[in-house]
Enzyme design. Structure first.
Site, PDB file in Angstrom:
ATOM      1  N   SER A 288      -7.917  30.257  26.259  1.00  0.00           N
ATOM      2  CA  SER A 288      -6.879  30.982  25.507  1.00  0.00           C
ATOM      3  C   SER A 288      -6.642  30.292  24.175  1.00  0.00           C
ATOM      4  O   SER A 288      -7.053  29.150  23.971  1.00  0.00           O
ATOM      5  CB  SER A 288      -5.578  30.950  26.306  1.00  0.00           C
ATOM      6  OG  SER A 288      -4.963  29.669  26.164  1.00  0.00           O
ATOM      7  N   ASP A 289      -5.984  30.991  23.257  1.00  0.00           N
ATOM      8  CA  ASP A 289      -5.488  30.250  22.106  1.00  0.00           C
ATOM      9  C   ASP A 289      -4.197  29.572  22.566  1.00  0.00           C
ATOM     10  O   ASP A 289      -3.716  29.783  23.684  1.00  0.00           O
ATOM     11  CB  ASP A 289      -5.271  31.183  20.896  1.00  0.00           C
ATOM     12  CG  ASP A 289      -5.243  30.392  19.601  1.00  0.00           C
ATOM     13  OD1 ASP A 289      -5.461  30.984  18.544  1.00  0.00           O
ATOM     14  OD2 ASP A 289      -5.026  29.165  19.663  1.00  0.00           O
TER      15      ASP A 289
END
Ligand code: GLC
Length: 742
Positions: A288-289
């Site tokens: 994920s960011d």
């Protein structure tokens, strides 16, 4: 004694780690077999731990669900953490890895870091680097960054950023490769190859394709803002660079912060599973960011953290950067049969695969060699390569009466706060670079020109004053030529740096007006990490140079170009708008039902009433100290079948007095198709050296792949009909020839 997370850790020297009690510890087995054996020995909690990535150093996002430092160490020791980001340096990575391999199954951590344009030796920002149109050099630059980063214990960089963007209000345009999907794909693939190399020589790192997908479309250029994109545009304009980077073998992909089709990217099954895994065959893992799993709640998509953890895994996303919700909720969700063991094993297995691939199970300290860390960091060779990269990035936009290159024997008045400010030379993503090591324009020019004066001309906030301007006038009057460094600070580049007014400040315009009145020739050098609105500055100066933010060797590269030791060859990969009101403006636009006419005649067509429709400088534009003449373009045939290859040739003559490198660009247009096509699409280019007076024949081959496009479902389509080929020095000034595809 090392302090990590504020905890004193004995960074014991663990020289070898050869334990071969279990099959997963046997290097003779295939990685697949080792992963399978290890998964079979792991608890659910340990598997969920591999999906957990925690920040271990400087923050590159907001703190969420803060975990105390002691708690962090305990989690690492118990196998509840799979990766740390922002921990760098052999001493620190060794110390924390020592704690990690104390865990029950001795699973090592993988260390991730933003090596965006260099680790210690800082290269031009990626947007500037892309203006070189030199893919080999771009790959080399990334390999140097990887060599330095891997020597510092980093295993994985969160790069290349592959987001196509047309909006200079967005601070992150600096991280990409400009507005064209085809070229951005080639650059992204080169960066992946440079970072990863063959991955088993301790000199390379895993790459990470980001931000998947279409994050460059943030509305109004505002960071973290919404994205709304049609499937046709997603497939034809935004996905190609990610696909090229995946096809180049990128080991990981990072979710975008934004949404596609109203679903956050990190929970978007269409993007992560249907496209990335099923259509493109991506075999690596998805991270994920920063905290983007948990942010699915803010988006209004997940009910709560547990729901977000569920939806993210179900979509196919795997590693949770900093939300801390996967490790917390996945075991519960498995008990509740909301996820399956197969899903958890696939996610954990993909992460473990990369750790085996890096050799970390056979030697967790493989990247922890103090002597090597010292030997490869910031060497003269690395800096020389960075300087060459910087020279190739500088775009010459205007050069009236050939006042450039500067005569080294003339007296130069150098004016501009940024020409003498090291901190403003660097942007947000500078790894372990130190701006004190960076070379200013003043330092660079002094090494080339003995008779030079300097004054600020404006303040660090881009304002000016009568006193500053009077001092500048005095210096200019006493000189033969003026070089004025305008622009905005490198600090205004990168994440969370959106600007509503990406333009030259009033104070700097006032300075330029005053300098013009002196009657001295004025060269304006623009320092910025995005295309600024230069429309007010352009008529006030005789020469205009887009100097970007070039990293450690900034000043040396600018000086080398200004005095002609390097003949500029760069071409901008992002359009320079005429006005903010034009944004977004780009070359590969559609014709519309009422196409813009360039003669300004008539009514009822697509235009502004108060400004021209054309940008100030178009995609692919850049001048040289020499000049080139293009012949008419010739085609091998005026009609071709879908299986044929169309040969395109053109002669380019260097009509000036200096040898130069010219990037000859080839565009096409498909006039009628089942989904409308842009008025121009870059499909090929060649950067060639042409000696003064020499003529070179440049040829290209177009095949059906170059004439294809995607439908809304991502199917590649080619359709018969009328096409044009355009060849020239940029996307505007081209020679045209038509052909029919049968
Ligand atoms: C940031 C950025 C991303 C970066 C990550 C780790 O928020 O969006 O590009 O790699 O967090 O620093």
């Amino acid at each position: 004694m090392k302090f990590i997370f504020g905890i004193a850790l004995c960074s014991i020297t663990v020289n070898s780690f050869a334990q071969t009690k279990f099959p997963y510890q046997n290097p003779a087995l295939t990685i697949e077999k080792r992963v399978a054996d290890l998964l079979g020995r792991m608890t659910v909690e340990e598997k969920a731990g591999q999906l957990n990535q925690l920040n271990g150093g400087a923050f590159t996002g907001p703190a969420v669900n803060n975990v105390g430092q002691n708690e962090k160490i305990k989690m690492v020791q118990s196998g509840a953490v799979g990766s740390l980001l922002n921990v760098v340096g052999v001493a620190d990575t060794r110390a924390i890895q020592t704690e990690a391999v104390k865990s029950r199954l001795h699973i090592p951590l993988i260390f991730g870091y933003d090596v965006i344009h260099g680790y210690k030796t800082i290269f031009p920002i990626p947007l500037a680097e892309a203006c070189s149109w030199d893919l080999e050099a771009i790959e080399k630059n990334s390999s140097i960054a990887a060599k330095e980063a891997s020597a510092a214990g980093v295993h994985w960089t969160f790069a290349p950023m592959c987001d196509v963007s047309n909006d200079p209000r967005w601070g992150r345009v600096m991280e990409g490769a400009g507005e064209d999907p085809y070229y951005a794909g080639l650059v992204s693939a080169a960066r992946v190859k440079g970072f990863q190399g063959n991955l088993n020589d301790n000199k390379h790192v895993l790459a990470c394709v980001k931000h998947f997908a279409a994050y460059g479309l943030v509305e109004a250029g505002r960071e973290y803002n919404q994205v709304d994109v049609s499937r046709v545009m997603l497939w034809n304009k935004y996905l190609p660079p990610y696909k090229a980077a995946v096809n180049a073998g990128a080991a990981t992909v990072m979710n975008a912060f934004s949404v596609v089709d109203g679903v956050p990217a990190s929970a978007n099954k269409y993007l992560v599973t249907d496209v990335l895994k099923n259509k493109w065959g991506f075999k690596g893992f998805v991270v994920s960011d920063w905290a983007s799993f948990g942010e699915e709640i803010n988006h209004g998509y997940a009910e709560d953290e547990k729901d977000a953890a569920l939806k993210s895994l179900q979509a196919g996303s795997m590693m949770d950067m900093e939300s801390k919700i996967s490790q917390k909720y996945l075991p519960e969700l498995l008990k509740e049969k909301k996820i399956t063991t197969q899903q958890l094993d696939e996610a954990a297995g993909k992460i473990l695969y990369q750790k085996f691939r890096l050799g970390l199970f056979d030697d967790p300290f493989k990247f922890c060699n103090e002597a090597n860390e010292k030997a490869v960091m910031f060497t003269a060779e690395n800096r020389a390569i960075a300087k060459t990269a910087a020279e190739k990035s500088i775009v010459l936009l205007k050069n009236n009466n050939n006042i450039l290159p500067l005569d080294k024997n003339k007296k130069v008045a150098l004016i501009g706060f940024y020409a003498n400010s090291k901190p403003d030379l660097f942007d947000f993503w500078i790894g372990q670079g130190n701006s004190n090591d960076a070379v200013t324009v003043y330092e660079g020019l002094k090494s080339k020109i003995s008779n030079i004066s300097f004054c600020n001309g404006y303040n660090g906030d881009n304002s000016s004053s009568e006193t500053l301007i009077n001092e500048a006038i005095q210096n200019a009057t006493a000189a033969d030529v003026v070089v004025v460094n305008i622009g905005i600070s490198g600090k205004m580049a990168g994440e969370d740096r959106s600007l509503a007014y990406p333009q030259i400040s009033d104070g700097q315009i006032a300075l330029l007006k005053a300098l013009q009145k002196t009657g001295k020739p004025v060269v304006a050098l623009v320092s910025s990490a995005r295309p600024l609105i230069l429309t007010l500055a352009e008529p006030l100066v005789d020469a205009l140079v887009q100097g970007w933010i070039l990293g450690t060797e900034h000043g040396n590269a600018v000086a080398s170009m200004l005095v002609g030791d390097y003949n500029p060859s760069a071409k901008t990969v992002m359009t320079f708008p005429y006005a903010i009101g034009q944004i977004p403006i780009y070359y590969n636009h559609f014709n519309t039902g009422r196409p813009t006419t360039t003669d300004g005649l008539g009514n009822w067509y697509s235009r502004y009433r108060d400004i021209p429709n054309e940008p100030l400088y178009p995609f692919g534009y850049g001048l040289s100290y020499t000049s080139y003449d293009y012949s008419e373009v010739k085609l091998s045939s005026s009609t071709i079948t879908k299986s044929a290859t169309l040969k395109v040739t053109i002669n380019v003559k260097n009509t000036g007095l200096m040898d130069g490198e010219e990037t000859v660009q080839l565009y096409i247009r498909d006039y009628a198709a089942s989904v409308i096509r842009p008025v121009k699409e870059l499909k090929a280019f060649k950067k060639i050296m042409i000696k003064a007076g020499e003529t070179k024949e440049v040829s290209f081959s177009l095949t059906k792949d170059d004439l294809s496009f995607y439908d809304a479902d991502g199917n590649s389509i080619i359709e018969s009909g009328k096409f044009s080929v355009f060849v020239g020095p940029n996307s505007r000034d081209t020679k045209k020839a038509d052909f029919i595809l049968n």
